[in-house]
Write a protein that holds these residues in place. Structure first.
Motif, PDB file in Angstrom:
ATOM      1  N   GLY A   1       0.877  -1.083  -0.022  1.00  0.00           N
ATOM      2  CA  GLY A   1      -0.087  -0.069  -0.071  1.00  0.00           C
ATOM      3  C   GLY A   1       0.814   1.228   0.001  1.00  0.00           C
ATOM      4  O   GLY A   1       0.407   2.337  -0.573  1.00  0.00           O
ATOM      5  N   GLU A   2       2.082   1.309   0.682  1.00  0.00           N
ATOM      6  CA  GLU A   2       2.747   2.671   0.803  1.00  0.00           C
ATOM      7  C   GLU A   2       3.417   2.598  -0.779  1.00  0.00           C
ATOM      8  O   GLU A   2       3.657   3.694  -1.304  1.00  0.00           O
ATOM      9  N   ILE A   3       3.691   1.616  -1.323  1.00  0.00           N
ATOM     10  CA  ILE A   3       4.340   1.535  -2.750  1.00  0.00           C
ATOM     11  C   ILE A   3       3.220   2.128  -3.821  1.00  0.00           C
ATOM     12  O   ILE A   3       3.474   2.726  -4.702  1.00  0.00           O
ATOM     13  N   LEU A   4       1.995   1.520  -3.678  1.00  0.00           N
ATOM     14  CA  LEU A   4       0.796   1.720  -4.734  1.00  0.00           C
ATOM     15  C   LEU A   4      -0.202   2.707  -4.330  1.00  0.00           C
ATOM     16  O   LEU A   4      -1.278   2.766  -4.810  1.00  0.00           O
ATOM     17  N   LYS A   5      -0.017   3.395  -3.177  1.00  0.00           N
ATOM     18  CA  LYS A   5      -1.071   4.439  -2.889  1.00  0.00           C
ATOM     19  C   LYS A   5      -1.458   5.381  -4.011  1.00  0.00           C
ATOM     20  O   LYS A   5      -0.504   5.715  -4.843  1.00  0.00           O
ATOM     21  N   PRO A   6      -2.626   5.425  -4.233  1.00  0.00           N
ATOM     22  CA  PRO A   6      -3.861   5.392  -3.336  1.00  0.00           C
ATOM     23  C   PRO A   6      -4.439   4.046  -3.063  1.00  0.00           C
ATOM     24  O   PRO A   6      -5.081   3.987  -2.311  1.00  0.00           O
TER      25      PRO A   6
ATOM     26  N   TRP B   1      -9.218  -1.194  -0.796  1.00  0.00           N
ATOM     27  CA  TRP B   1      -9.387   0.091  -0.055  1.00  0.00           C
ATOM     28  C   TRP B   1      -8.553   1.319  -0.737  1.00  0.00           C
ATOM     29  O   TRP B   1      -7.524   0.986  -1.407  1.00  0.00           O
ATOM     30  N   ILE B   2      -9.111   2.450  -0.797  1.00  0.00           N
ATOM     31  CA  ILE B   2      -8.325   3.582  -1.530  1.00  0.00           C
ATOM     32  C   ILE B   2      -8.179   4.643  -0.377  1.00  0.00           C
ATOM     33  O   ILE B   2      -9.381   5.146   0.077  1.00  0.00           O
ATOM     34  N   ALA B   3      -7.169   5.362  -0.456  1.00  0.00           N
ATOM     35  CA  ALA B   3      -6.888   6.321   0.481  1.00  0.00           C
ATOM     36  C   ALA B   3      -7.504   7.429  -0.050  1.00  0.00           C
ATOM     37  O   ALA B   3      -7.274   7.973  -1.279  1.00  0.00           O
ATOM     38  N   LEU B   4      -8.333   8.391   0.750  1.00  0.00           N
ATOM     39  CA  LEU B   4      -8.721   9.710   0.598  1.00  0.00           C
ATOM     40  C   LEU B   4      -8.004  10.856   0.521  1.00  0.00           C
ATOM     41  O   LEU B   4      -7.062  10.796   1.402  1.00  0.00           O
ATOM     42  N   PRO B   5      -8.028  11.774  -0.498  1.00  0.00           N
ATOM     43  CA  PRO B   5      -7.327  12.972  -0.164  1.00  0.00           C
ATOM     44  C   PRO B   5      -7.809  13.878   0.952  1.00  0.00           C
ATOM     45  O   PRO B   5      -8.872  13.621   1.419  1.00  0.00           O
ATOM     46  N   PRO B   6      -7.158  14.847   1.379  1.00  0.00           N
ATOM     47  CA  PRO B   6      -7.398  15.581   2.566  1.00  0.00           C
ATOM     48  C   PRO B   6      -8.974  16.165   2.318  1.00  0.00           C
ATOM     49  O   PRO B   6      -9.569  16.168   3.260  1.00  0.00           O
ATOM     50  N   GLU B   7      -9.134  16.681   1.237  1.00  0.00           N
ATOM     51  CA  GLU B   7     -10.659  17.480   1.021  1.00  0.00           C
ATOM     52  C   GLU B   7     -11.788  16.389   1.273  1.00  0.00           C
ATOM     53  O   GLU B   7     -12.945  16.950   1.331  1.00  0.00           O
ATOM     54  N   LEU B   8     -11.596  15.158   1.286  1.00  0.00           N
ATOM     55  CA  LEU B   8     -12.531  14.194   1.459  1.00  0.00           C
ATOM     56  C   LEU B   8     -12.511  13.038   2.770  1.00  0.00           C
ATOM     57  O   LEU B   8     -13.354  12.501   2.955  1.00  0.00           O
ATOM     58  N   GLU B   9     -11.275  13.281   3.293  1.00  0.00           N
ATOM     59  CA  GLU B   9     -11.024  12.294   4.357  1.00  0.00           C
ATOM     60  C   GLU B   9     -11.851  12.583   5.504  1.00  0.00           C
ATOM     61  O   GLU B   9     -12.015  11.548   6.312  1.00  0.00           O
TER      62      GLU B   9
ATOM     63  N   SER C   1      -4.845   1.361 -12.076  1.00  0.00           N
ATOM     64  CA  SER C   1      -3.887   2.453 -12.364  1.00  0.00           C
ATOM     65  C   SER C   1      -4.571   3.819 -11.614  1.00  0.00           C
ATOM     66  O   SER C   1      -5.724   4.100 -11.546  1.00  0.00           O
ATOM     67  N   ALA C   2      -3.450   4.474 -11.447  1.00  0.00           N
ATOM     68  CA  ALA C   2      -3.915   5.922 -10.807  1.00  0.00           C
ATOM     69  C   ALA C   2      -2.629   6.811 -10.785  1.00  0.00           C
ATOM     70  O   ALA C   2      -1.730   6.287 -11.060  1.00  0.00           O
ATOM     71  N   VAL C   3      -3.192   8.010 -10.614  1.00  0.00           N
ATOM     72  CA  VAL C   3      -2.169   9.050 -10.350  1.00  0.00           C
ATOM     73  C   VAL C   3      -1.623   8.941  -8.888  1.00  0.00           C
ATOM     74  O   VAL C   3      -2.567   8.509  -7.785  1.00  0.00           O
ATOM     75  N   PRO C   4      -0.297   8.863  -8.647  1.00  0.00           N
ATOM     76  CA  PRO C   4       0.180   8.834  -7.611  1.00  0.00           C
ATOM     77  C   PRO C   4      -0.443   9.694  -6.322  1.00  0.00           C
ATOM     78  O   PRO C   4      -0.618  10.931  -6.345  1.00  0.00           O
ATOM     79  N   HIS C   5      -0.848   9.019  -5.137  1.00  0.00           N
ATOM     80  CA  HIS C   5      -1.472   9.631  -3.931  1.00  0.00           C
ATOM     81  C   HIS C   5      -0.198  10.418  -3.117  1.00  0.00           C
ATOM     82  O   HIS C   5       0.639   9.716  -2.711  1.00  0.00           O
ATOM     83  N   LYS C   6      -0.118  11.592  -3.125  1.00  0.00           N
ATOM     84  CA  LYS C   6       1.323  12.300  -2.503  1.00  0.00           C
ATOM     85  C   LYS C   6       1.364  12.536  -1.052  1.00  0.00           C
ATOM     86  O   LYS C   6       1.979  13.206  -0.693  1.00  0.00           O
ATOM     87  N   TYR C   7       0.325  11.878  -0.314  1.00  0.00           N
ATOM     88  CA  TYR C   7       0.215  12.224   0.930  1.00  0.00           C
ATOM     89  C   TYR C   7       0.574  11.052   1.743  1.00  0.00           C
ATOM     90  O   TYR C   7       0.660   9.846   1.440  1.00  0.00           O
ATOM     91  N   ASP C   8       1.112  11.332   3.047  1.00  0.00           N
ATOM     92  CA  ASP C   8       1.466  10.177   4.107  1.00  0.00           C
ATOM     93  C   ASP C   8       0.182   9.362   4.364  1.00  0.00           C
ATOM     94  O   ASP C   8      -0.890   9.725   4.305  1.00  0.00           O
ATOM     95  N   LEU C   9       0.621   8.107   4.774  1.00  0.00           N
ATOM     96  CA  LEU C   9      -0.243   7.121   5.026  1.00  0.00           C
ATOM     97  C   LEU C   9      -0.222   7.137   6.844  1.00  0.00           C
ATOM     98  O   LEU C   9       0.693   6.605   7.233  1.00  0.00           O
ATOM     99  N   ILE C  10      -1.486   7.671   7.409  1.00  0.00           N
ATOM    100  CA  ILE C  10      -1.242   7.617   9.039  1.00  0.00           C
ATOM    101  C   ILE C  10      -2.344   6.609   9.463  1.00  0.00           C
ATOM    102  O   ILE C  10      -3.655   6.763   9.183  1.00  0.00           O
ATOM    103  N   LEU C  11      -2.014   5.623  10.005  1.00  0.00           N
ATOM    104  CA  LEU C  11      -2.887   4.360  10.273  1.00  0.00           C
ATOM    105  C   LEU C  11      -3.403   4.127  11.598  1.00  0.00           C
ATOM    106  O   LEU C  11      -2.825   4.396  12.332  1.00  0.00           O
ATOM    107  N   GLY C  12      -4.781   3.882  11.432  1.00  0.00           N
ATOM    108  CA  GLY C  12      -5.462   3.605  12.597  1.00  0.00           C
ATOM    109  C   GLY C  12      -6.225   2.098  12.353  1.00  0.00           C
ATOM    110  O   GLY C  12      -6.155   1.559  11.040  1.00  0.00           O
ATOM    111  N   SER C  13      -6.993   1.692  13.379  1.00  0.00           N
ATOM    112  CA  SER C  13      -7.703   0.491  13.241  1.00  0.00           C
ATOM    113  C   SER C  13      -8.844   0.607  12.075  1.00  0.00           C
ATOM    114  O   SER C  13      -9.608   1.447  12.385  1.00  0.00           O
TER     115      SER C  13
END
Length: 249
Positions: free
Chosen positions: A7-12, A91-99, A207-219
């Motif tokens: 997930g760190e390599i392929l985010k989002p 699972w897809i990581a959301l950008p700041p405006e949606l998270e 396939s995607a444009v890279p997610h340029k944000y950190d991944l801060i993980l919770g349960s």
């Protein structure tokens, strides 16, 4: 894959689960999510669901469940009948405006999923087909079925330098051989990739444009900052308190 490895390599894209169950029906407990969207695709069998508004239903083979968790929500589900059930949850990581936005749930029956050749478009667009789901960022997610000996070529859109594929059934070569349960991550590039089915095969591709944000993980959660995660965890706890008071968990 999980957020702490591929997930760190392929985010989002941060999590992928191939579910492949043979047996009796069961109900999974309600659980929370925040900061992500989940897309569940049923390739064989059917799954039951309980959405954040307590609506219940059944998703048949070929159907899609989209759950954009935003600031936080609880949902559940399971298998409503015996036999084989197979598919993928992404699972897809959301950008700041949606998270920290509102929760959105969409259920699409098989007839609402558009196709171009052997590829069904679960998210984004490909060829003449597109998904009615509004993607949180530039993403394509396809489900592909090939007969033995068939070839299929995928050319990523401009800027889609993240590319991966995972096999749900059968064997394909790209040119390395991939079998059921294998996931391959391609080097960052916009080059086309060709798949050849060694047997009748099914796989998903993202396939995607890279997610340029950190991944801060919770349960059950992924956010871009610790502050956003804390906010969402407080919201999830408040929802759980309400569910307990209403006798729904």
């Amino acid at each position: 894959m999980s957020p702490s490895d591929f997930g760190e390599i392929l985010k989002p894209f941060v999590f992928l689960d191939l579910f492949n169950h043979q047996g009796e029906p069961f109900d999974a407990p309600r659980h929370p999510h925040s900061g992500i969207a989940t897309l569940s695709y049923v390739a064989e069998g059917s799954v039951s669901y309980i959405d954040p508004d307590d609506r219940k239903g059944v998703l048949p083979a070929g159907g899609v469940e989209w759950m954009q968790a935003g600031r936080g929500m609880w949902h559940g589900g399971g298998l409503d009948r015996p036999g084989r059930t197979r598919g993928f949850q992404l699972w897809i990581a959301l950008p700041p405006e949606l998270e920290l936005g509102p929760a959105i749930s969409i259920y699409q029956p098989p007839e609402d999923i558009q196709s171009d050749g052997p590829a069904r478009v679960l998210l984004g667009s490909y060829g003449s087909a597109s998904s009615a789901i509004v993607s949180p960022s530039p993403i394509n997610y396809l489900a592909v079925r090939l007969k033995v000996g068939e070839r299929w070529r995928y050319e990523p859109p401009a800027g889609h330098t993240i590319l991966w594929a995972a096999v749900g059934a059968g064997t394909v070569s790209v040119p390395d051989e991939l079998r059921q349960g294998d996931l391959v991550a391609f080097e960052p590039s916009s080059e086309a990739v060709e798949f050849e089915a060694q047997t009748d095969a099914e796989f998903v591709l993202g396939s995607a444009v890279p997610h340029k944000y950190d991944l801060i993980l919770g349960s059950h959660s992924v956010h871009t900052t610790s502050a956003a995660l804390r906010d969402a965890q407080a919201h999830i706890s408040a929802i759980r308190k309400r569910l307990v008071q209403e006798g729904r968990t």
